[in-house]
Design a protein around this motif. Sequence first.
Motif, PDB file in Angstrom:
ATOM      1  N   ARG A  24     -18.806  21.881  15.666  1.00 27.21           N
ATOM      2  CA  ARG A  24     -20.075  21.896  16.304  1.00 27.21           C
ATOM      3  C   ARG A  24     -21.113  22.667  15.470  1.00 27.21           C
ATOM      4  N   THR A  25     -20.638  23.740  14.961  1.00 26.73           N
ATOM      5  CA  THR A  25     -21.782  24.536  14.278  1.00 26.73           C
ATOM      6  C   THR A  25     -22.374  23.821  13.139  1.00 26.73           C
ATOM      7  N   LEU A  43     -22.404  20.665  12.448  1.00 24.92           N
ATOM      8  CA  LEU A  43     -22.905  19.581  12.931  1.00 24.92           C
ATOM      9  C   LEU A  43     -24.644  20.066  13.722  1.00 24.92           C
ATOM     10  N   THR A  44     -24.581  21.040  14.296  1.00 26.30           N
ATOM     11  CA  THR A  44     -25.825  21.491  14.959  1.00 26.30           C
ATOM     12  C   THR A  44     -26.863  21.759  13.869  1.00 26.30           C
ATOM     13  N   SER A  45     -26.665  22.363  12.759  1.00 27.30           N
ATOM     14  CA  SER A  45     -27.397  22.126  11.583  1.00 27.30           C
ATOM     15  C   SER A  45     -27.991  21.046  11.057  1.00 27.30           C
TER      16      SER A  45
END
Lengths: 121, 76, 915
Positions: free
Chosen positions: C695-696, C698-700
Amino acid sequence: MSKKILIADDEQNIVISVEFLMKREGYEVTVAADGEEALARIRAEKPDLVLLDVMMPKKNGFDVCQEVRADAALAGVRILMLTARGRETEVAKGIALGADGYMTKPFSTKDLVDKVRDLLV
Amino acid sequence: MQRSTLTGQRLVAVFLIGFVLFNYPVLSLFDRTATLFGLPLVFAYLFLVWAGLILLMAWVVERRGDRAERLDRAGG
Amino acid sequence: MLQGPVVIAVSFLYLALLFAVAYWGDKRADAGRSIISNPTIYALSMAVYCTTWTYYGSVGRAAVTGVGFLPIYLGPTLVMTLGGFLLLKMIRTAKANRITSIADFIASRYGKSQLLGGLVTVIAVVGIVPYISLQLKAVAISYDLIAGYPALVSPTGGHGPILADTTFYIALILAAFTILFGTRHLDATERHEGMVAAVALESVVKLLAFGAVGLFVTFGLYNGVGDIFERAMADPQLAQLTAVASGSRGYATWFSLTLLAGLAILFLPRQFQVTVVENVSEAHLKRAIWLFPLYLLLINLFVLPIALGGLMHFSGQGMNADTFVLTLPMSAQHEWLALLVFVGGLSAATGMVIVETIALSTMVCNDLVMPLLLRTKRLALNAERDLSGLLLSIRRGAILVILLLGYLYFRLAGDAYALVGIGLISFSAVAQFAPAMIGGMYWRGGTRNGALAGLLAGFVVWGYTLLLPSFSKSGWFPASFLSEGPFGIELLKPHQLFGLTGLDDISHCLFWSFAANIGAYVFVSLLRAPTAAEASQATQFVDALKTTRPVGSALWRGSADAADLVALVGRFLGPARAQTAFASYARRHGLADAERLEADADLVHYAESLLAGAIGSASARAMVASVAKEEPLSLPEVMNILDEASQLRTYSRELERKSRELEAATGELKAANDRLLEVDRLKDDFMASVSHELRTPLTSIRAFSEILRDDPKTALPDRERFLGIIVSETERLTRLVNQILDMAKIESGNAEWLVDEVDMNAVVEQSVATTSQLFRDKGVVLSLDLADSVPLIRADQDRLMQVVINLLSNAVKFVPVNAGRVTVRLAADAESLKVSVTDNGPGIRREDQKVIFDRFRQGGDAMTSKPTGTGLGLPISLKIVEYFGGRLWVESEPGQGASFIFTLPLHNQENGKSE
């Protein structure tokens, strides 16, 4: 006078993106890269809102949230927690610790902006 | 149970010791004209073994460590 | 002062004292405060074994055979070591079945057979009568001696008329005394607490008296034991007495006597009475096991010194050695000591006579007279009549008759033998019980007919080889019977049956009687299977020491009327005692009174056991059968019940085992569950970690993508920067996905391994070349310390490069910019290759040194900046090294840098695994 927002996250690229979004909305933005720095800045700058990552070095987001809520002087600080661990229990834990809102990564930028605006009304 | 049969086994061992020491041929080893402390050898031998057996029996059945142990289980 | 009247007065005073003790003992027992419930008193009462035979006769035998008197006491000592098994089993069986005599024991064991009980009684009475006569003889001789004081008249053989014979009066007095002692009332368990107390006192008296004589002879007449022996050894004839015997015959006799005495201590009616019937608590056996042998040792300590002292003292006077104990103090004018000795002898005699005749009278009454009387219809059918008085009369009559028989034997044969000789005849008789008793307690196959045949055969042989010769020696039988055999048939000579020579009388009898007895018992028993009654009793006797066994009531089926049972028991115990007994039974079963009792199998069994205490088990069974309609059980039914009981036992053992197993299984399950939960938690953690790691980036990516989409007017530099971030985060994502898949493949065993000859030097050099850009970028010095050449190993070259590159890129991540130093070493020994990557970074805390090899567990919070990387590099490296049989670990002190080291075995079997 514009509202002050503190972004506390150890992921450099996420900080860049959120900082960009918040500045575009006209907020005043400061950044902290770990839990301890975040707490220090909250005490020093008393931001109106903290965008608080949960998984941070030195002190995690839950601990920071708990300490802020335990400090009467920081009663006006709103906290929106951001986490990549999207489990129900974590959401519940964040709310229980006194967070005002909770968002799971990855989030929609529009949702984030709306949520921040709601919290700062 | 295990410990009780131990007492039983010890008594049987005492019996066997006594049986061997009190009978031919061991007995014949002492059955000769000689004296021990001024007593006839076979007389002294028999009484010494006898007393020894009694001590052994008393030791087996009365040992403090086995107080709780009931003799009545010896055969069970 | 030792005139007849004084001696008689003292004797009666002593008997009165005994009676007072007995009376007190009975009163205390009635009050529920038993004085004999004491292991020492129990052991002392067993010393009733020591009769006048011991008291006077041992010295007599020692004067002839030297230490030859000892087997009579060594045998019992040896048998007592087995008391924990044998005696305990007898006691428990007797209590469970309300057995009151040895005849009852044998009869009960073989299906409650009246015939068998009667036979045992006859053998016991015939066998014991000589023994009783021995006591009469001893008391008579000692009285005549002491009454003749100061003259020392060795008794002569002749008898005057009966009415002028001291022995006759002694027999009558002892009979009266015994009747007073033993048959004051009828006890349901035939226990006589007062009698036991008196017998225990008598044991003390005879030991003290004998000890006094011993000390007097040893230290009064001589200068200690050593002096006696020294003088005796000087005389070649006396010196012989200090040897067992010369030749094998001596040892054979020695063994026979040991065996006989060992059996006697178990099966003499009086020993059975005090050891089994009168036993208060099984726990008392424990002390008796050693205290009784100790008593035997003490009472025998002075026997040989007295015998030798007497032989030397009365040298040439022809004094009977059986009397030395009394005549030595008399000859030295020690009147008081002589009187004490006489009282001691009286103790030994009365103790034996009382217990023996009480035991015999119980047997005669229960197993001989009652069965006969009950057969006469008049008595059996007259249900109104209270028979308890009749029972007492029968017993009293039996006591008198037995003592008179003893007197008769004394008149007929008493002079032919020394005291010990007579006693051994009795010992040989009771030894005949051994096969039926011991066989009955340990062998289920023994049957009534077998026991009858064995006992009869043994008894006949005994009578022929020992009893008849004793009459013959007295002149009541022609002497030719002994010397030439009956009707001149040599082969049938009683002391050399079938030409067997080389054994003494006793060993000879023992051999033939046991051969006949055991042979007949086993042979006849094996002729047919046990009947239902025999099998049920056999199980109760053989399994007496097992915790659960079928109770008698389980083996009874039929119908009865409760009132009939109460009335029946009342006839024998007296109505009052019967009412009390049934009332307490009713209370135990939660009923208000005996009126409400139901005549079920339990009640019938209870009534039978009450009766058994009074009239013996065989008669009791017959009596109960007269009022209760018993439906006979067939053998298969009995076996079923017994099987059920034993199955129950098996089941309960099985159940215990199962529950233990279940407990263990539960424990294992719990442990397994804990492990699973832990695995689950780890898996959960892993999923959460994967989720976080995915997710990390993907967040950016999402945030920048949305920014770029929503706002096309983003400034160009920002736009380029954002796109660059998106690209690098995408790369990170790809790397992560690859590594997760890699890890999963390795863990699941699906990874591909290209195994070949690998030169580790080349692997390290290529890895260094691959990562050299990283080092240059950060200004880190990389030095190599490689061996000139290392042996080739079989492994996957790419995988090993993956490991080395991972270690190198980790190292470069943590060292300071421009000051960093990393060293790679490669060395080989006989066993393995060793590669180490050492850096001068911040080092790793001890507690982190293990966790860094876990998935997604990067260095802890101490690291100021979050390390880049997926957190899977080290776990994957570890898997690879382990796959090739090696180890990977870290050595580090915080602040001192870290060394990651791995070894690979030169010859390993692992590398061929996947092929």
